[in-house]
Design a protein around this motif. Sequence first.
Motif, PDB file in Angstrom:
ATOM      1  N   UNK A   5       0.769  -1.213  -0.018  1.00  0.00           N
ATOM      2  CA  UNK A   5      -0.151   0.021  -0.064  1.00  0.00           C
ATOM      3  C   UNK A   5       0.790   1.131   0.202  1.00  0.00           C
ATOM      4  N   UNK A   6       2.156   1.126   0.281  1.00  0.00           N
ATOM      5  CA  UNK A   6       3.142   2.459   0.264  1.00  0.00           C
ATOM      6  C   UNK A   6       3.054   2.941  -1.054  1.00  0.00           C
ATOM      7  N   UNK A   7       2.814   2.113  -2.125  1.00  0.00           N
ATOM      8  CA  UNK A   7       3.152   2.646  -3.187  1.00  0.00           C
ATOM      9  C   UNK A   7       1.717   3.446  -3.943  1.00  0.00           C
ATOM     10  N   UNK A   8       0.733   3.444  -2.966  1.00  0.00           N
ATOM     11  CA  UNK A   8      -0.293   4.327  -3.311  1.00  0.00           C
ATOM     12  C   UNK A   8      -0.303   5.863  -2.552  1.00  0.00           C
ATOM     13  N   UNK A   9       0.984   5.994  -1.880  1.00  0.00           N
ATOM     14  CA  UNK A   9       1.161   7.273  -1.368  1.00  0.00           C
ATOM     15  C   UNK A   9       2.000   8.330  -2.226  1.00  0.00           C
ATOM     16  N   UNK A  10       1.583   9.240  -2.537  1.00  0.00           N
ATOM     17  CA  UNK A  10       2.240  10.328  -3.304  1.00  0.00           C
ATOM     18  C   UNK A  10       2.178  11.698  -2.658  1.00  0.00           C
ATOM     19  N   UNK A  11       3.371  12.394  -2.936  1.00  0.00           N
ATOM     20  CA  UNK A  11       3.521  13.656  -2.236  1.00  0.00           C
ATOM     21  C   UNK A  11       3.682  14.641  -3.267  1.00  0.00           C
ATOM     22  N   UNK A  12       3.086  15.974  -3.267  1.00  0.00           N
ATOM     23  CA  UNK A  12       3.088  17.074  -4.152  1.00  0.00           C
ATOM     24  C   UNK A  12       3.801  18.180  -3.525  1.00  0.00           C
ATOM     25  N   UNK A  13       5.018  18.423  -3.911  1.00  0.00           N
ATOM     26  CA  UNK A  13       5.742  19.420  -3.276  1.00  0.00           C
ATOM     27  C   UNK A  13       5.237  20.914  -3.369  1.00  0.00           C
ATOM     28  N   UNK A  14       4.734  21.088  -4.767  1.00  0.00           N
ATOM     29  CA  UNK A  14       4.198  22.512  -5.002  1.00  0.00           C
ATOM     30  C   UNK A  14       2.907  22.824  -4.309  1.00  0.00           C
ATOM     31  N   UNK A  15       2.030  21.864  -4.251  1.00  0.00           N
ATOM     32  CA  UNK A  15       0.854  21.990  -3.634  1.00  0.00           C
ATOM     33  C   UNK A  15       0.768  21.974  -1.972  1.00  0.00           C
ATOM     34  N   UNK A  16       1.950  21.071  -1.688  1.00  0.00           N
ATOM     35  CA  UNK A  16       2.100  20.851   0.017  1.00  0.00           C
ATOM     36  C   UNK A  16       0.992  19.915   0.234  1.00  0.00           C
ATOM     37  N   UNK A  17       0.840  18.841  -0.524  1.00  0.00           N
ATOM     38  CA  UNK A  17      -0.326  17.954  -0.065  1.00  0.00           C
ATOM     39  C   UNK A  17       0.371  16.350  -0.080  1.00  0.00           C
ATOM     40  N   UNK A  18      -0.302  15.554   0.643  1.00  0.00           N
ATOM     41  CA  UNK A  18      -0.372  14.180   0.541  1.00  0.00           C
ATOM     42  C   UNK A  18      -1.512  13.459   0.081  1.00  0.00           C
ATOM     43  N   UNK A  19      -1.333  12.541  -0.957  1.00  0.00           N
ATOM     44  CA  UNK A  19      -2.222  11.732  -1.474  1.00  0.00           C
ATOM     45  C   UNK A  19      -2.296  10.445  -1.412  1.00  0.00           C
ATOM     46  N   UNK A  20      -3.072   9.718  -0.810  1.00  0.00           N
ATOM     47  CA  UNK A  20      -3.286   8.185  -0.251  1.00  0.00           C
ATOM     48  C   UNK A  20      -4.763   8.036  -0.302  1.00  0.00           C
ATOM     49  N   UNK A  21      -4.960   6.520  -0.343  1.00  0.00           N
ATOM     50  CA  UNK A  21      -6.481   6.046  -0.196  1.00  0.00           C
ATOM     51  C   UNK A  21      -6.925   6.485   1.403  1.00  0.00           C
ATOM     52  N   UNK A  22      -7.947   7.082   1.332  1.00  0.00           N
ATOM     53  CA  UNK A  22      -8.690   7.288   2.697  1.00  0.00           C
ATOM     54  C   UNK A  22      -8.565   6.194   3.547  1.00  0.00           C
ATOM     55  N   UNK A  23      -8.345   6.084   4.779  1.00  0.00           N
ATOM     56  CA  UNK A  23      -8.296   5.045   5.679  1.00  0.00           C
ATOM     57  C   UNK A  23      -6.805   4.545   5.872  1.00  0.00           C
ATOM     58  N   UNK A  24      -6.042   4.735   4.774  1.00  0.00           N
ATOM     59  CA  UNK A  24      -4.758   4.240   5.051  1.00  0.00           C
ATOM     60  C   UNK A  24      -3.722   5.129   6.016  1.00  0.00           C
ATOM     61  N   UNK A  25      -3.429   4.233   6.897  1.00  0.00           N
ATOM     62  CA  UNK A  25      -2.737   5.070   8.009  1.00  0.00           C
ATOM     63  C   UNK A  25      -1.032   4.809   8.000  1.00  0.00           C
ATOM     64  N   UNK A  26      -0.699   6.198   8.145  1.00  0.00           N
ATOM     65  CA  UNK A  26       0.777   6.270   7.913  1.00  0.00           C
ATOM     66  C   UNK A  26       1.550   5.995   9.499  1.00  0.00           C
ATOM     67  N   UNK A  27       2.689   5.070   9.491  1.00  0.00           N
ATOM     68  CA  UNK A  27       3.636   5.137  10.718  1.00  0.00           C
ATOM     69  C   UNK A  27       5.046   5.427  10.146  1.00  0.00           C
TER      70      UNK A  27
END
Length: 319
Positions: free
Chosen positions: A152-174
């Motif tokens: 599931x870590x492959x579904x995480x992306x970061x947008x440096x310009x927008x300052x956002x993190x995208x991942x499936x809702x409910x996916x918890x990061x540690x």
Amino acid sequence: MRTIDVSQLEPHRARGAEEHVSRFPCFGGSCTVIVADGDPLADAAGAAAQARERLLEWHERFSRFRPDSELSQLNADRRATVPVTPLMRRVVEAAVRAAQDTRGLVDPTLSEEIEQAGYASHFDGDGIALGQALALAPARRPARGRDDLAATWRQISVDRVAGTVTRPPGLRLDPGGIAKGVFADELVTRLATLAAVVIDCGGDLRLGGSRPIARPVPVESPFDDAVLHTYELADGGVATSGIGRRSWLHDGLPAHHLLDPATGRPAFTGLVQVTALAPTASEAEALSKAALLSGPEAAPGWLRHGGVLVFDDGSHAVV
């Protein structure tokens, strides 16, 4: 890894600069800040105090045990794309990079699994001895990253310009120890104009500054605290991953915080501790964890900048 012996450094003058040292409890262990500058106009003492304040603040902001922390709020957000602070973006970005670079061995999406292993609240130190954990542990085997569909870590992306993190809702990061490495790197970067800077975030160590000096960094055995090897380092990162300081019994079985991503269970690989050197603390953290999880045969390949392996029979090897 034993932290730098502050008692041997204070007071200390490096090329005319008096060092200011602060040591305090944080991140479930101990943190140390050392700052020096030979310029009388520079406020090295103030810089050390501010670094201490930042670490204590970040400990709260990035704790998975606090429902009001930034990390918990990110995990609870039902949006697919979430605005985050610059530091959170860097932590998530570093965690995803570590997963990519280690082929999923260092997986930042095992929050549920670590709680199922019995680590759902702050570890208060009431665990079991390493020898007991090893005696009760299952047969040793290398850990593996999860298959592509389950990674599931492959579904995480970061947008440096927008300052956002995208991942499936409910996916918890540690992000685990990767966050401590990022914090150490961040502070050394912020204080780079000072002569010498050392930031030790509970074992994730970064050294730097404009005129850094070599310091002894001893690596302790997890069995008896004997010093196995001492590095002389002026610049760069060091991190140690291991199960010797934080093991417990869960449902009658030994457990710890280093999980095999493929099974979601605590990994017993034949290694109990790995120290890794790297240019940054965050990279050292990823390499030390990947080496321990991959087992004795594959571990040296991860220590491309050097390190120390400790095996579960008590022996060790310097790479």
